[in-house]
Design a protein around this motif. Structure first.
Motif, PDB file in Angstrom:
ATOM      1  N   TRP A  97       5.111   4.251   9.088  1.00  0.00           N
ATOM      2  CA  TRP A  97       5.288   2.855   8.662  1.00  0.00           C
ATOM      3  C   TRP A  97       3.931   2.210   8.424  1.00  0.00           C
ATOM      4  O   TRP A  97       3.704   1.555   7.407  1.00  0.00           O
ATOM      5  CB  TRP A  97       6.078   2.079   9.722  1.00  0.00           C
ATOM      6  CG  TRP A  97       6.796   0.875   9.200  1.00  0.00           C
ATOM      7  CD1 TRP A  97       8.117   0.798   8.896  1.00  0.00           C
ATOM      8  CD2 TRP A  97       6.244  -0.431   8.922  1.00  0.00           C
ATOM      9  NE1 TRP A  97       8.427  -0.470   8.450  1.00  0.00           N
ATOM     10  CE2 TRP A  97       7.291  -1.239   8.451  1.00  0.00           C
ATOM     11  CE3 TRP A  97       4.982  -0.978   9.010  1.00  0.00           C
ATOM     12  CZ2 TRP A  97       7.120  -2.568   8.082  1.00  0.00           C
ATOM     13  CZ3 TRP A  97       4.792  -2.309   8.644  1.00  0.00           C
ATOM     14  CH2 TRP A  97       5.869  -3.080   8.186  1.00  0.00           C
ATOM     15  N   HIS A  98       3.004   2.399   9.368  1.00  0.00           N
ATOM     16  CA  HIS A  98       1.667   1.806   9.253  1.00  0.00           C
ATOM     17  C   HIS A  98       0.939   2.354   8.026  1.00  0.00           C
ATOM     18  O   HIS A  98       0.269   1.608   7.309  1.00  0.00           O
ATOM     19  CB  HIS A  98       0.848   2.080  10.508  1.00  0.00           C
ATOM     20  CG  HIS A  98       1.395   1.424  11.738  1.00  0.00           C
ATOM     21  ND1 HIS A  98       0.663   1.287  12.890  1.00  0.00           N
ATOM     22  CD2 HIS A  98       2.604   0.874  12.016  1.00  0.00           C
ATOM     23  CE1 HIS A  98       1.385   0.665  13.811  1.00  0.00           C
ATOM     24  NE2 HIS A  98       2.575   0.424  13.299  1.00  0.00           N
ATOM     25  N   HIS A  99       1.085   3.648   7.789  1.00  0.00           N
ATOM     26  CA  HIS A  99       0.442   4.264   6.628  1.00  0.00           C
ATOM     27  C   HIS A  99       0.990   3.677   5.322  1.00  0.00           C
ATOM     28  O   HIS A  99       0.218   3.346   4.415  1.00  0.00           O
ATOM     29  CB  HIS A  99       0.664   5.783   6.660  1.00  0.00           C
ATOM     30  CG  HIS A  99       0.130   6.483   5.455  1.00  0.00           C
ATOM     31  ND1 HIS A  99      -1.216   6.701   5.258  1.00  0.00           N
ATOM     32  CD2 HIS A  99       0.763   6.996   4.377  1.00  0.00           C
ATOM     33  CE1 HIS A  99      -1.381   7.325   4.107  1.00  0.00           C
ATOM     34  NE2 HIS A  99      -0.206   7.519   3.552  1.00  0.00           N
ATOM     35  N   LEU A 100       2.299   3.528   5.239  1.00  0.00           N
ATOM     36  CA  LEU A 100       2.895   2.969   4.018  1.00  0.00           C
ATOM     37  C   LEU A 100       2.470   1.509   3.820  1.00  0.00           C
ATOM     38  O   LEU A 100       2.188   1.087   2.691  1.00  0.00           O
ATOM     39  CB  LEU A 100       4.418   3.087   4.066  1.00  0.00           C
ATOM     40  CG  LEU A 100       4.965   4.508   3.948  1.00  0.00           C
ATOM     41  CD1 LEU A 100       6.465   4.518   4.208  1.00  0.00           C
ATOM     42  CD2 LEU A 100       4.629   5.107   2.597  1.00  0.00           C
ATOM     43  N   ALA A 101       2.407   0.738   4.903  1.00  0.00           N
ATOM     44  CA  ALA A 101       1.941  -0.649   4.803  1.00  0.00           C
ATOM     45  C   ALA A 101       0.501  -0.676   4.296  1.00  0.00           C
ATOM     46  O   ALA A 101       0.157  -1.473   3.411  1.00  0.00           O
ATOM     47  CB  ALA A 101       2.051  -1.344   6.159  1.00  0.00           C
ATOM     48  N   TYR A 102      -0.335   0.191   4.839  1.00  0.00           N
ATOM     49  CA  TYR A 102      -1.740   0.247   4.432  1.00  0.00           C
ATOM     50  C   TYR A 102      -1.878   0.611   2.947  1.00  0.00           C
ATOM     51  O   TYR A 102      -2.675   0.022   2.230  1.00  0.00           O
ATOM     52  CB  TYR A 102      -2.506   1.246   5.310  1.00  0.00           C
ATOM     53  CG  TYR A 102      -3.967   1.311   4.980  1.00  0.00           C
ATOM     54  CD1 TYR A 102      -4.838   0.315   5.424  1.00  0.00           C
ATOM     55  CD2 TYR A 102      -4.476   2.359   4.233  1.00  0.00           C
ATOM     56  CE1 TYR A 102      -6.182   0.362   5.121  1.00  0.00           C
ATOM     57  CE2 TYR A 102      -5.824   2.414   3.921  1.00  0.00           C
ATOM     58  CZ  TYR A 102      -6.678   1.409   4.373  1.00  0.00           C
ATOM     59  OH  TYR A 102      -8.005   1.457   4.049  1.00  0.00           O
ATOM     60  N   ARG A 103      -1.075   1.561   2.506  1.00  0.00           N
ATOM     61  CA  ARG A 103      -1.109   1.954   1.083  1.00  0.00           C
ATOM     62  C   ARG A 103      -0.712   0.793   0.173  1.00  0.00           C
ATOM     63  O   ARG A 103      -1.062   0.769  -0.998  1.00  0.00           O
ATOM     64  CB  ARG A 103      -0.169   3.131   0.830  1.00  0.00           C
ATOM     65  CG  ARG A 103      -0.749   4.435   1.321  1.00  0.00           C
ATOM     66  CD  ARG A 103       0.095   5.578   0.906  1.00  0.00           C
ATOM     67  NE  ARG A 103       0.227   5.584  -0.549  1.00  0.00           N
ATOM     68  CZ  ARG A 103       0.468   6.640  -1.264  1.00  0.00           C
ATOM     69  NH1 ARG A 103       0.608   7.790  -0.679  1.00  0.00           N
ATOM     70  NH2 ARG A 103       0.595   6.571  -2.561  1.00  0.00           N
ATOM     71  N   ASN A 104       0.032  -0.164   0.726  1.00  0.00           N
ATOM     72  CA  ASN A 104       0.464  -1.323  -0.047  1.00  0.00           C
ATOM     73  C   ASN A 104      -0.360  -2.567   0.271  1.00  0.00           C
ATOM     74  O   ASN A 104       0.067  -3.689  -0.012  1.00  0.00           O
ATOM     75  CB  ASN A 104       1.952  -1.581   0.194  1.00  0.00           C
ATOM     76  CG  ASN A 104       2.801  -0.544  -0.515  1.00  0.00           C
ATOM     77  OD1 ASN A 104       2.787  -0.457  -1.730  1.00  0.00           O
ATOM     78  ND2 ASN A 104       3.510   0.269   0.251  1.00  0.00           N
TER      79      ASN A 104
END
Length: 126
Positions: A97-104
């Motif tokens: 989840w954190h990785h996807l948020a960071y990518r966005n």
């Protein structure tokens, strides 16, 4: 982490269970984390900041891995905060989840104390 790895992870839904030897430690850590949750909720109320909170006392109905807090700060910034004890680690779902948020373009902050939380708020609102 590639998008294929993220997709493969999201396809898994088997919950992980702690071993019996870890239960006493987990209970103490949960108490510490619960106290931090209460302090942050009190801060949000006294500062009139709307908050979405995933309580610890029951299984969350939120997306697996989503942060404990989503807080709208007075200047319009949105703070994503995940509370952890000093020794607490992120689950696989949280990492994804954190990785996807960071990518966005968003950061999920790992918060281990009220002082750390207040420092993050100060940095975002100055």
């Amino acid at each position: 982490m590639t998008m294929e790895q993220v997709a493969a992870h999201q396809a898994k839904h088997a919950p992980k269970r702690a071993g019996k030897g870890q239960q006493a430690v987990a209970s103490d850590e949960a108490g510490q984390e619960a106290g931090l949750h209460r302090e942050i909720l009190q801060w949000c109320a006294s500062n009139h900041c709307p908050v979405i909170h995933s309580p610890m006392h029951r299984k969350s109905s939120q997306t697996p891995g989503s942060p404990d807090f989503t807080i709208v700060l007075k200047n319009g910034h949105v703070l994503f905060a995940e509370c952890k004890t000093k020794a607490g680690k992120l689950s696989e779902e949280q990492i994804v989840w954190h990785h996807l948020a960071y990518r966005n373009g968003k950061t999920v902050y790992i918060v281990r104390s009220m002082a750390e939380f207040l420092g993050i708020v100060r940095d975002l609102t100055e």
